[in-house]
Design an enzyme around this catalytic site. Sequence first.
Site: not given
Ligand SMILES: Cc1cc2nc3c(=O)[nH]c(=O)nc-3n(C[C@H](O)[C@H](O)[C@H](O)COP(=O)(O)OP(=O)(O)OC[C@H]3O[C@@H](n4cnc5c(N)ncnc54)[C@H](O)[C@@H]3O)c2cc1C
Length: 601
Positions: A124, A245, A247, A257, A260, A291, A358, A402
Site C-alpha cells: 500500500f 485527503q 484519494h 472509490l 489503492e 496519496r 476521501h 494519512r
Molecule cells: C470508500 C472508502 C474506502 C476506504 N478504504 C479504507 C481502507 O481500505 N483502509 C483504511 O484503513 N481506511 C479506509 N477508508 C477509511 C475508513 O474506512 C474510515 O475512516 C473508517 O471506516 C471510519 O470509521 P468510523 O468508525 O470512524 O466511522 P463510520 O464507519 O463512518 O461510522 C460512523 C457511524 O456514526 C453514525 N452516526 C453519524 N452521525 C450520527 C448521529 N448524529 N447520530 C447517530 N449516529 C450517527 C453512523 O450512522 C455510523 O454508524 C475508506 C473510506 C472510504 C470512504
Amino acid sequence: MSYSQAHITRRKFDVVIVGAGGSGMRAALELARAGLNVAALSKVFPTRSHTVAAQGGVGAALGNMGEDNWHYHFYDTVKGSDWLGDQDAIEFMCRQAPQVVYELEHFGMPFDRNPDGSIYQRPFGGHTANYGEKPVQRACAAADRTGHAMLHTLYQQNLKARTNFFVEWMALDLIRDADGDVVGVTALEMESGELHILQAKTVLLATGGAGRIFAASTNAFINTGDGLGMAARAGVPLQDMEFWQFHPTGVAGAGVLLTEGCRGEGAILVNSKGERFMERYAPTYKDLAPRDFVSRAMDQEIKEGRGCGPNKDYVLLKLDHLGAETIHKRLPSVYEIGVNFANVDITREPIPVVPTIHYQMGGVPTNIHGQVVTHDGTANQVVNGLYAVGECSCVSVHGANRLGTNSLLDLLVFGKAAGRHIVEFNQRQREHKPLPANAAERTLERLNQLDQSSGGIYSQTLAGDIRAAMQQHAGVFRTQAGMDEGVRKIAALRAQAGAVTLQDKSRVFNTARVEALEVDNLIEVAQATMVSAAARKECRGAHTVHDYEHPDDHPTAPLGRNDAQWLKHSLWHSAGNRLSYKPVNLKPLTVDSIPPKVRTF
Ligand SMILES: Cc1cc2nc3c(=O)[nH]c(=O)nc-3n(C[C@H](O)[C@H](O)[C@H](O)COP(=O)(O)OP(=O)(O)OC[C@H]3O[C@@H](n4cnc5c(N)ncnc54)[C@H](O)[C@@H]3O)c2cc1C
C-alpha cells in the site's frame, strides 16, 4: 405541535456511543463484554456505516510476506504525516497493530489467506521496509471488501455481547453540566420524530468522517460530520481541520472509490500519452507514493494538458496486465464498480480516475485513551465524560496526510483503548451525575426553529452551496486568495444557516428534518476547514498552497513546509470563529524521535 421539555423521554446508560461503525463497535465490544450497559446509536443500520465501504486493508506489521516490524510502520506513519502526527500516539498504534488484527481474526474476520494459512497482506502507498528502502506488504486484506468483513465481524460479536443498538436514531447535541462535564446526549428517533435524552456516565463520539462537506466525495451520504458539529457547538475545539485527503483514484464523474489496493496489486496510472507518469514524480515509490503526492502529480498532469478524454480532465488507471484471474480473486468489487459506474471492463481496458475527497485527518482532539481534550496554552485538559474515536477524532496519528490502511487500524486500536479506559472509569464512578435543568435547551431551540420556519433557505440548497464553495476553495492545490474568498463565502452561508426552512413539518420518518439538522454540522466542519486552511501559511501534507511553494521546489522533494513557524496543531473554536495552536508531540513513548526532514519518495 412544537417540541417541548414535557414530551422528552429519558433513559440511562453507563455509556452512550454515538456511531456504530468500526470504531464505535470496537469500543462497544470492549464495554459490553465488561458488563457495562451500552447504547450504540446509528443513523443507519450498523453494518451500513461507512466502514463497510473500506476496500483495501488494515495495516499491521505482521511480516507475513517479507521482513517487517512495527518500527518501520512507525517511521512510515511519521513521515507520511509530514511530521504533524504525534509520535507517542503513532508508536502506540503501530505497536498495538498486530495484536488488534489477530484479535479480529479470532473474532471470526474472514481474511484472505496465504498458502501457509497466514493472513494475506498486500503493498500500500507509503508502507515500506527498512525505513523507506523498498515497498512492504503490510495491508491485511479480505479481497477488496476488508471493511465489509470487519464491520460484520464486529456487529456479530456485539450482538453476542448484548450491546443495545438504537438504529435510525440521530444524536443531536451533547449535554454538559455546570462543571463542563458531559452527562448525556439528545437524540431524535427518526421513525417517530420524537426527542429523547440519553443520560450516561460517558459519551463516546464515533460518528465517522465529514467528507460530504465537499461536492465530489468517496464518502457515504450520511458522513456529515455530526460528532464534530456536536463537539463544536458544545465548546470543544476542532483540531487540524485544514488537512483533507484526496484519494487519487475516484471514478471520474461518479466519485466512487477504487481502492489503492489496485496499485498495491500492480495497477499503474497513465496519462494521455500512455506514460506511467508517477515514475517522474516519485522515482522510488512510483504509483505507491502516499496519496497527497499521487493526487498532486495527477492534478499536474491534467493541468499541463496530458489529461485524457474529450475534456482532458482525468487520467487512467490501468489494470488489465494483472490478468482477469487476479482481478476477480483480489479485486472483485473494483471489477463490479468498473462495470456499474464507468461502463468499463477493467480486465480489458483502463478506467478514468480523478483525485476525490476521501478522508479528514483532523477532528475532535483526544489523547491516546480516547479522552477528548482541550488545550489551555500549556497542557491538554480532559473534558470529563467525553471520548472520541475513529475518523471523527484526531489523536493525532495521521497528521497532515494519512497512509492508506491506517484508518481501519486507528478504529481498532483506539476503539479498544477508549473502551478499556472507560471500563476503568466505571469501576470508580458508580453514580450518574445529575442532568442539568436545561439539558435539552439547545436542541429544542434548533427543532423549534425548523418547526416555525418559513421563507428562509432550503437545507438542500444551503448544503449544495457549502459543498460547491469547499470544492472550489479547498482543493488539491490551494491559493491564499482562493482560501480567503472561501472563508468569506462560508461565513455568508453560515449567516443563512440559522434560518433554514423546513417545508414538510411532519414527524414520522421526515428525512427533510434530518437533512436540515445535518446542515448545522456541515457548516461547523466547513468553517473549521476554511478558516484553519486560510491561516496556515505553508505547504504540509495534504495542504498545498501555491503561494508558499518554495522557489526550488521539485515534485519529488517539496520544500514549502515551514517547521520553524508551523510545526503545530491548529485548534478551531466555533464560538468566536477563532484559532489557537498547540505543539506537536515529537516524543514517542519509548523509542527515539524521528526528527523532521525533507519528505522524498
Ligand atoms: C470508500 C472508502 C474506502 C476506504 N478504504 C479504507 C481502507 O481500505 N483502509 C483504511 O484503513 N481506511 C479506509 N477508508 C477509511 C475508513 O474506512 C474510515 O475512516 C473508517 O471506516 C471510519 O470509521 P468510523 O468508525 O470512524 O466511522 P463510520 O464507519 O463512518 O461510522 C460512523 C457511524 O456514526 C453514525 N452516526 C453519524 N452521525 C450520527 C448521529 N448524529 N447520530 C447517530 N449516529 C450517527 C453512523 O450512522 C455510523 O454508524 C475508506 C473510506 C472510504 C470512504
